[in-house]
Design a protein around this motif. Sequence first.
Motif, PDB file in Angstrom:
ATOM      1  N   ASN A   1      64.529  21.212  19.888  1.00  0.00           N
ATOM      2  CA  ASN A   1      63.368  20.701  20.345  1.00  0.00           C
ATOM      3  C   ASN A   1      61.932  21.492  19.843  1.00  0.00           C
ATOM      4  O   ASN A   1      60.777  21.035  20.278  1.00  0.00           O
TER       5      ASN A   1
ATOM      6  N   TYR B   1      60.171  18.191  19.324  1.00  0.00           N
ATOM      7  CA  TYR B   1      60.362  16.837  20.286  1.00  0.00           C
ATOM      8  C   TYR B   1      59.000  16.602  21.004  1.00  0.00           C
ATOM      9  O   TYR B   1      58.338  17.567  21.356  1.00  0.00           O
TER      10      TYR B   1
ATOM     11  N   ASP C   1      57.467  13.861  23.753  1.00  0.00           N
ATOM     12  CA  ASP C   1      57.776  12.859  25.048  1.00  0.00           C
ATOM     13  C   ASP C   1      58.037  11.529  24.671  1.00  0.00           C
ATOM     14  O   ASP C   1      57.155  10.842  23.965  1.00  0.00           O
TER      15      ASP C   1
ATOM     16  N   TRP D   1      66.111  14.159  23.752  1.00  0.00           N
ATOM     17  CA  TRP D   1      66.168  12.683  23.551  1.00  0.00           C
ATOM     18  C   TRP D   1      67.713  12.180  23.907  1.00  0.00           C
ATOM     19  O   TRP D   1      67.802  10.954  23.694  1.00  0.00           O
TER      20      TRP D   1
END
Length: 386
Positions: A40, A45, A47, A207
């Motif tokens: 992440n 990453y 949202d 994810w």
Amino acid sequence: MLIRTFLLGLCLSVVIQTAAANPCAATVYTYQPAPGQFVNLLPAYADGDTSDDMCRKVEAAWLQQTPVTLGAWGGYVVFGFDHMVANVPDEYDLCILGNASVAKQSADGRYWGAAEPGSVMVSYDANGNGLPDDEWYHLAGSEHGNTATVHDYVCTYHRPAAAHQPVAGVSWKYLTDSLYIRWTDNQGGAGYVSKNSFHKQDYWPLWVSADELAFSGVRLPDNVEMLGTAGTNNILWCYDYGYTDVFANNDERNRMKIDWAVDAQGNSVFLPGIHFVKVYTAVNQYAGWTGEVSTEVAGAFDLHATSTTACEHTASQPSVTLLSNPVRETMVITSSTTQHAAVYNLHGHLLFNINLSAGTNRISCSLPQCIYLLQYDGGALRFLKQ
């Protein structure tokens, strides 16, 4: 002894690529890291990101030769070229970039450095549909026949329950949750991907909605020897050949031969070339302040493309060694030549620039305690600031 077989239906002629071929891996098909401290973050990453979004972020990172993490054992990335990478007899065919540092030689002749070995698998597009759905073959590296290597290994990671309460480390004070993400394997083994104070984000790939992630492949022998107290003085032993993220990008031992391909039974096979590559973290070991062994990948290149490849470029690039790792008040950096370097945090933000001179450089470092990336002209490496 390996039995050499020939794959029916494959063209046996070797074709050197034309200038139109892109020397670098063009498409990422799957990016599925196992849990880990850089997940992440490398790549970051956001949202709502999907698996496809993360694949595109890996491609974007590789355009800058920025490494992405594969997490703990089994985490992987699948990518492909816009052409066939030819299998040229007696030559290296493929270069996969990582973020390993220049290896150092021990008194007994072995090499060690920031080695986090990744196993490499390759595939030829036999059905011609342009997708990585044909048979896969391991490139048999130096540990393929090691009796400590576990073939047909399966490891499953279990997402922490919503009510999970962190359990701080006892031996290692920087562990904020030593029982964070549990793993179990098909050998009767179990353990945890622990959480540390350097990385506070979720280590589970966000994810992925599943509560379990299972991976299969070859587990290489542990390569980390922890010395001193609290696991702060580690030696990461290098395997001789056939694995990525073991030697520096400009080291010949970082290059691969398609001729090393073996089938699931360990028999050598002949491939005229390959279109797709899979790399996965191949050591399942927790290593003190460095956390879980996690392979990083920064791109891949066809060594036969007629345009200059990044591997050919980095072969002439200067080498850098960070002698003080972990870093306290001063970074001690040796460089083979005058060059520019920079320090980034794991979100990719530039913190400060460094002008290195040939020889030994001492750079004051007042950063907070965390893990950072030192990027230089020939590659990148990570370090701990204590």
